[in-house]
Design an enzyme around this catalytic site. Structure first.
Site, PDB file in Angstrom:
ATOM      1  N   GLU A   1     -13.817  75.391 -41.220  1.00  0.00           N
ATOM      2  CA  GLU A   1     -12.904  74.310 -40.838  1.00  0.00           C
ATOM      3  C   GLU A   1     -12.402  73.605 -42.088  1.00  0.00           C
ATOM      4  O   GLU A   1     -13.190  73.093 -42.893  1.00  0.00           O
ATOM      5  CB  GLU A   1     -13.613  73.293 -39.936  1.00  0.00           C
TER       6      GLU A   1
ATOM      7  N   HIS B   1     -26.827  70.443 -42.786  1.00  0.00           N
ATOM      8  CA  HIS B   1     -25.383  70.243 -42.883  1.00  0.00           C
ATOM      9  C   HIS B   1     -24.881  70.663 -44.261  1.00  0.00           C
ATOM     10  O   HIS B   1     -25.441  70.283 -45.290  1.00  0.00           O
ATOM     11  CB  HIS B   1     -25.035  68.772 -42.643  1.00  0.00           C
TER      12      HIS B   1
ATOM     13  N   ARG C   1     -26.147  64.136 -70.347  1.00  0.00           N
ATOM     14  CA  ARG C   1     -25.018  64.839 -70.951  1.00  0.00           C
ATOM     15  C   ARG C   1     -25.426  66.207 -71.460  1.00  0.00           C
ATOM     16  O   ARG C   1     -24.663  67.170 -71.386  1.00  0.00           O
ATOM     17  CB  ARG C   1     -24.438  64.002 -72.098  1.00  0.00           C
TER      18      ARG C   1
ATOM     19  N   GLY D   1     -15.090  67.378 -49.700  1.00  0.00           N
ATOM     20  CA  GLY D   1     -14.293  68.582 -49.948  1.00  0.00           C
ATOM     21  C   GLY D   1     -15.079  69.880 -49.998  1.00  0.00           C
ATOM     22  O   GLY D   1     -14.671  70.832 -50.672  1.00  0.00           O
TER      23      GLY D   1
ATOM     24  N   ASP E   1     -20.595  74.307 -42.082  1.00  0.00           N
ATOM     25  CA  ASP E   1     -20.985  73.132 -41.290  1.00  0.00           C
ATOM     26  C   ASP E   1     -22.464  73.110 -40.899  1.00  0.00           C
ATOM     27  O   ASP E   1     -23.143  72.117 -41.125  1.00  0.00           O
ATOM     28  CB  ASP E   1     -20.123  73.007 -40.031  1.00  0.00           C
TER      29      ASP E   1
ATOM     30  N   SER F   1     -15.558  72.193 -47.596  1.00  0.00           N
ATOM     31  CA  SER F   1     -14.875  73.332 -46.974  1.00  0.00           C
ATOM     32  C   SER F   1     -13.710  73.822 -47.830  1.00  0.00           C
ATOM     33  O   SER F   1     -13.481  75.030 -47.952  1.00  0.00           O
ATOM     34  CB  SER F   1     -14.392  72.950 -45.568  1.00  0.00           C
TER      35      SER F   1
ATOM     36  N   GLY G   1     -23.104  67.395 -49.501  1.00  0.00           N
ATOM     37  CA  GLY G   1     -22.406  66.194 -49.933  1.00  0.00           C
ATOM     38  C   GLY G   1     -21.847  65.443 -48.744  1.00  0.00           C
ATOM     39  O   GLY G   1     -22.013  65.871 -47.593  1.00  0.00           O
TER      40      GLY G   1
END
Length: 307
Positions: A200, A136, A242, A156, A175, A158, A151
């Site tokens: 999508e 996925h 960091r 976010g 997807d 796509s 994720g």
């Protein structure tokens, strides 16, 4: 064999000579302990392959054998082979045609030389018979390398992929990208045919990226070299994180792929961060790391001040 003939008939200029009943054979059932490339070779009656290539030299060898030995060799050839290809425009003798029909072994002819046939077939078989897995995420070509965005479902991916496409990068699959292990350490990404060119995006629905942005906005296949994981929240970073960033690894089909974690927040330009992450990864592959560079500079400064 029908699949092979359909895929390579134009490239290899194949003409089906005899053994049409051999179309039903499935190469995936052939014994191939070392992968698809081992299924094809020049004529070998001692360790026969599923696909054997016969050129002028091999045919001369068969023809020169005594009648009994020739019959035994042809019997052995068509007992083990699933396909026989005559290269260099060799004309099929009646004995080979009869054996192909009798054993239901596909017999092809082509004007191309044997080495060229071998290269094309090994590449085709390595991809066609490779292990496959679906992961996925969204797969793109970013700055020339294959990158998988992963994720949570609402992070976010796509929307980020769409922004990267508008910045000149290429969509491979949204997807459900499919990965094939084509060599012991190479994963090739591709898109299932039913989802090809589609992306999508929430609020917009399905977008056909190729229709909207042109052929340069999509890519058929690409080798995967980096995974970028998008996360909503960022923990309080340590000094080490960091300096070096958040890195991890994942395993797909037994191959380890580096993972860079990018934390998503409304104020962050994630597309720019992805491009920077890819550039940093490319530099890392050459042996350069900015944090290590800083450490060396500090060490030199300390040594200069305290000789």
């Amino acid at each position: 064999m029908q699949t092979l003939a359909d895929a390579l008939s134009e490239t290899l200029q194949l003409a089906w000579i005899a053994g049409q009943r051999g179309a039903m054979h499935d190469l995936s059932c052939a014994d191939s302990p070392t992968g698809g490339a081992s299924l094809v070779n020049h004529l070998n009656l001692i360790n026969p392959c599923a696909i054997q290539i016969i050129g002028p030299l091999e045919l001369s060898h068969l023809t020169a054998l005594a009648q009994t030995d020739r019959a035994e060799s042809i019997q052995r050839l068509f007992t083990h082979a699933l396909t026989v290809i005559l290269s260099d425009g060799v004309v099929a003798p009646p004995v080979l045609r009869d054996a192909a029909d009798r054993h239901a072994v596909a017999l092809f002819g082509t004007p191309l030389d044997g080495e060229k046939i071998l290269v094309h077939l090994r590449r085709f078989l390595s991809e066609a018979l490779a292990e496959r897995a679906t992961v996925h995420g969204v797969c793109l070509e970013v700055l020339g390398i294959g990158v998988l965005l992963t994720g949570a479902s609402n992070v976010g991916k796509s929307e980020l992929a769409l922004e990267l496409v508008t910045r000149g990068h290429r969509l491979i699959a949204d997807d459900a990208p499919e990965f094939a292990r084509i060599t012991p350490d190479t994963l090739q990404a591709r898109c299932p045919a039913v989802l090809q060119y589609l992306l999508e995006v929430r609020g917009l629905g399905l977008l056909n990226v190729r229709a909207m942005y042109g052929d340069n906005a999509v890519k058929q296949t690409k080798n995967l070299r980096l995974v970028i994981e998008l996360r909503h929240t960022a923990p309080t970073p340590t000094d080490l994180v960091r300096l070096h960033g958040t890195y991890d690894e994942c395993t797909i089909l037994g191959i380890t792929v580096p993972v860079i974690v990018i934390h998503v927040a409304p104020s962050r330009n994630v597309a720019v961060l992805v491009e920077a992450a890819v550039r940093k990864h490319l530099l890392h592959e050459t042996g350069y790391d900015a944090a290590d560079d800083l450490a060396r500079r500090q060490l030199k400064l300390i040594e200069a001040q305290h000789p």
